[in-house]
Design a protein around this motif. Sequence first.
Motif, mmCIF file in Angstrom:
data_model
loop_
_atom_site.group_PDB
_atom_site.id
_atom_site.type_symbol
_atom_site.label_atom_id
_atom_site.label_comp_id
_atom_site.label_asym_id
_atom_site.label_seq_id
_atom_site.Cartn_x
_atom_site.Cartn_y
_atom_site.Cartn_z
ATOM 1 N N MET A 161 109.013 100.172 87.692
ATOM 2 C CA MET A 161 110.071 99.596 87.072
ATOM 3 C C MET A 161 110.370 100.544 85.672
ATOM 4 O O MET A 161 111.301 100.651 85.184
ATOM 5 C CB MET A 161 109.626 98.416 86.546
ATOM 6 C CG MET A 161 109.827 97.144 87.538
ATOM 7 S SD MET A 161 111.421 97.133 88.151
ATOM 8 C CE MET A 161 112.758 96.711 86.939
ATOM 9 N N TYR A 162 109.332 101.277 85.291
ATOM 10 C CA TYR A 162 109.162 102.230 84.229
ATOM 11 C C TYR A 162 109.378 103.480 84.573
ATOM 12 O O TYR A 162 109.769 104.422 83.574
ATOM 13 C CB TYR A 162 108.347 101.839 83.029
ATOM 14 C CG TYR A 162 106.900 102.688 83.373
ATOM 15 C CD1 TYR A 162 106.760 103.929 82.571
ATOM 16 C CD2 TYR A 162 106.226 102.264 84.166
ATOM 17 C CE1 TYR A 162 105.663 104.660 82.733
ATOM 18 C CE2 TYR A 162 104.878 102.935 84.222
ATOM 19 C CZ TYR A 162 104.715 104.238 83.497
ATOM 20 O OH TYR A 162 103.625 105.084 83.708
ATOM 21 N N ILE A 163 108.978 104.103 85.733
ATOM 22 C CA ILE A 163 108.858 105.587 85.923
ATOM 23 C C ILE A 163 110.233 105.764 86.887
ATOM 24 O O ILE A 163 110.582 107.188 87.114
ATOM 25 C CB ILE A 163 107.628 105.847 86.686
ATOM 26 C CG1 ILE A 163 107.256 107.346 86.401
ATOM 27 C CG2 ILE A 163 107.797 105.754 88.263
ATOM 28 C CD1 ILE A 163 106.589 107.292 85.095
ATOM 29 N N VAL A 164 110.848 105.091 87.345
ATOM 30 C CA VAL A 164 111.892 105.342 88.280
ATOM 31 C C VAL A 164 113.234 104.713 87.652
ATOM 32 O O VAL A 164 114.389 105.219 87.682
ATOM 33 C CB VAL A 164 111.586 104.828 89.779
ATOM 34 C CG1 VAL A 164 112.826 105.023 90.586
ATOM 35 C CG2 VAL A 164 110.428 105.395 90.452
ATOM 36 N N ILE A 165 113.342 103.154 87.487
ATOM 37 C CA ILE A 165 114.549 102.525 87.397
ATOM 38 C C ILE A 165 115.223 102.934 85.869
ATOM 39 O O ILE A 165 116.299 103.202 86.249
ATOM 40 C CB ILE A 165 114.205 101.075 87.203
ATOM 41 C CG1 ILE A 165 113.657 100.691 88.562
ATOM 42 C CG2 ILE A 165 115.517 100.125 87.052
ATOM 43 C CD1 ILE A 165 114.393 100.622 89.718
ATOM 44 N N PRO A 166 114.394 103.146 84.810
ATOM 45 C CA PRO A 166 115.210 103.635 83.709
ATOM 46 C C PRO A 166 115.837 104.898 83.916
ATOM 47 O O PRO A 166 117.117 105.073 83.278
ATOM 48 C CB PRO A 166 114.128 103.523 82.753
ATOM 49 C CG PRO A 166 113.020 102.552 83.063
ATOM 50 C CD PRO A 166 113.090 102.833 84.529
ATOM 51 N N GLN A 167 115.292 105.702 84.177
ATOM 52 C CA GLN A 167 115.947 107.080 84.691
ATOM 53 C C GLN A 167 117.078 107.014 85.597
ATOM 54 O O GLN A 167 118.207 107.868 85.323
ATOM 55 C CB GLN A 167 114.867 108.054 85.238
ATOM 56 C CG GLN A 167 113.697 108.557 84.316
ATOM 57 C CD GLN A 167 112.587 107.204 84.085
ATOM 58 O OE1 GLN A 167 112.427 106.276 85.126
ATOM 59 N NE2 GLN A 167 112.292 107.352 82.830
ATOM 60 N N MET A 168 117.240 106.171 86.488
ATOM 61 C CA MET A 168 118.266 106.022 87.192
ATOM 62 C C MET A 168 119.403 105.235 86.718
ATOM 63 O O MET A 168 120.771 105.616 86.909
ATOM 64 C CB MET A 168 117.977 105.247 88.672
ATOM 65 C CG MET A 168 119.098 105.018 89.574
ATOM 66 S SD MET A 168 118.566 104.255 90.967
ATOM 67 C CE MET A 168 118.238 102.477 90.411
ATOM 68 N N MET A 169 118.869 104.080 85.862
ATOM 69 C CA MET A 169 119.987 103.252 85.248
ATOM 70 C C MET A 169 120.777 104.068 83.781
ATOM 71 O O MET A 169 121.728 103.711 83.687
ATOM 72 C CB MET A 169 119.535 102.302 84.800
ATOM 73 C CG MET A 169 118.919 101.128 85.848
ATOM 74 S SD MET A 169 120.230 101.033 87.299
ATOM 75 C CE MET A 169 121.477 99.968 86.222
ATOM 76 N N ASN A 170 119.876 105.152 83.082
ATOM 77 C CA ASN A 170 120.608 105.627 82.009
ATOM 78 C C ASN A 170 121.875 106.154 81.980
ATOM 79 O O ASN A 170 122.886 105.724 81.240
ATOM 80 C CB ASN A 170 119.569 106.570 81.392
ATOM 81 C CG ASN A 170 118.355 105.864 80.911
ATOM 82 O OD1 ASN A 170 118.283 104.530 80.696
ATOM 83 N ND2 ASN A 170 117.338 106.745 80.392
ATOM 84 N N PRO A 171 122.552 107.027 83.297
ATOM 85 C CA PRO A 171 123.694 107.477 83.308
ATOM 86 C C PRO A 171 124.661 106.414 83.348
ATOM 87 O O PRO A 171 125.812 106.466 82.772
ATOM 88 C CB PRO A 171 123.678 108.365 84.454
ATOM 89 C CG PRO A 171 122.096 108.644 84.427
ATOM 90 C CD PRO A 171 121.483 107.685 84.136
ATOM 91 N N PHE A 172 124.371 105.424 84.195
ATOM 92 C CA PHE A 172 125.352 104.356 84.425
ATOM 93 C C PHE A 172 125.733 103.504 82.981
ATOM 94 O O PHE A 172 126.675 103.044 82.679
ATOM 95 C CB PHE A 172 124.929 103.154 85.550
ATOM 96 C CG PHE A 172 124.798 103.804 86.724
ATOM 97 C CD1 PHE A 172 126.067 103.792 87.390
ATOM 98 C CD2 PHE A 172 123.783 104.316 87.318
ATOM 99 C CE1 PHE A 172 125.951 104.488 88.729
ATOM 100 C CE2 PHE A 172 123.539 104.691 88.379
ATOM 101 C CZ PHE A 172 124.693 104.810 89.480
ATOM 102 N N ILE A 173 124.444 103.182 82.278
ATOM 103 C CA ILE A 173 124.612 102.531 80.860
ATOM 104 C C ILE A 173 125.710 103.211 80.231
ATOM 105 O O ILE A 173 126.253 102.626 79.542
ATOM 106 C CB ILE A 173 123.173 102.291 80.319
ATOM 107 C CG1 ILE A 173 122.541 101.315 81.142
ATOM 108 C CG2 ILE A 173 123.393 101.824 79.089
ATOM 109 C CD1 ILE A 173 120.878 101.285 80.686
#
Length: 312
Positions: free
Chosen positions: A277-289
């Motif tokens: 949840m902190y090593i994969v998900i934020p990095q994937m979601m940042n561009p969408f946000i």
Amino acid sequence: MEPRNKTGVSEFLLLGLTEDPELQPLVFSLFLSMYLVTILGNLLIILAVSSDSHLHTPMYFFLSNLSFTDICLSTATIPKMLVNIQAQNQSITYAGCLTQICFVLVFVGLENFLLAAMAYDRYVAICHPLRYTVIMNLRLCGVLMVLSLFISSANALLHSLMVLRFSFCKDLDIPQFFCELGQVVKLACSDTLINNILAYFMAGLLGGVPFSGIIFSYTQIFSAVLRMPSAGGKYKAFSTCGSHLSVVFLFYGTSIGVYINSAVTDSSRKTNMASVMYIVIPQMMNPFIYSLRNSDMQGVLKKLVSRIPSLL
């Protein structure tokens, strides 16, 4: 358990998310998809910022560096896991494990500082708009970036060198999909008190100071926005902070959740899933946000996407 000396350790075993062979193809496909989305999304952010002169501002300078950091952090962990699943081999060399620890610490620390720098940028833009170009000049942005990289690299190198002094036991299984510092320290047979003290101190210092800066910045921002007379002005001010706030909540929320989860549970599987949840998900979601909540970014991305067929 019988201790081994440092030179006797040749490799560790990364147990991954599951040992069920029937689930391995699913895990491989899922993480490959998330990795490709992370790379593509963040590359588009970098290309958008670099290709449009209207986005050559401090906010987008930090955003492009954040996207580059996200790419590097994902690359430091996911490809090795994918290779291990494909080869049906859980091993990682001793040198490879130390290298992975170092790079993960560098890029997690850098992301932490970049989020704080972006919060300061929003604070200056909203609370001191007439002095924004004077305060947030090119030199200050460069200094903040170099200083963040230096501190993050020094912290990572210090922890990596501290691990070198360990003697390890026969049990070299790491219940993670990457070499996490805390999990490697638990495998040591030698005294780890100094390492644990250093880890908590540096985490509190390098995590607490930027996070406190973010809280201070947004306290001042909310106070300034609430004093604005027009509803339109309030909405515009809040909208410029919405994307960054979402990323901050995602990054710090998942990071804090990992540490709370590891403290209250002994289940390695739950801790493993929390790390995702902190090593994969934020990095994937940042561009969408940033692309979904930012009209300037949406316009530039549409231009970039429209050019792709002509380039092909």
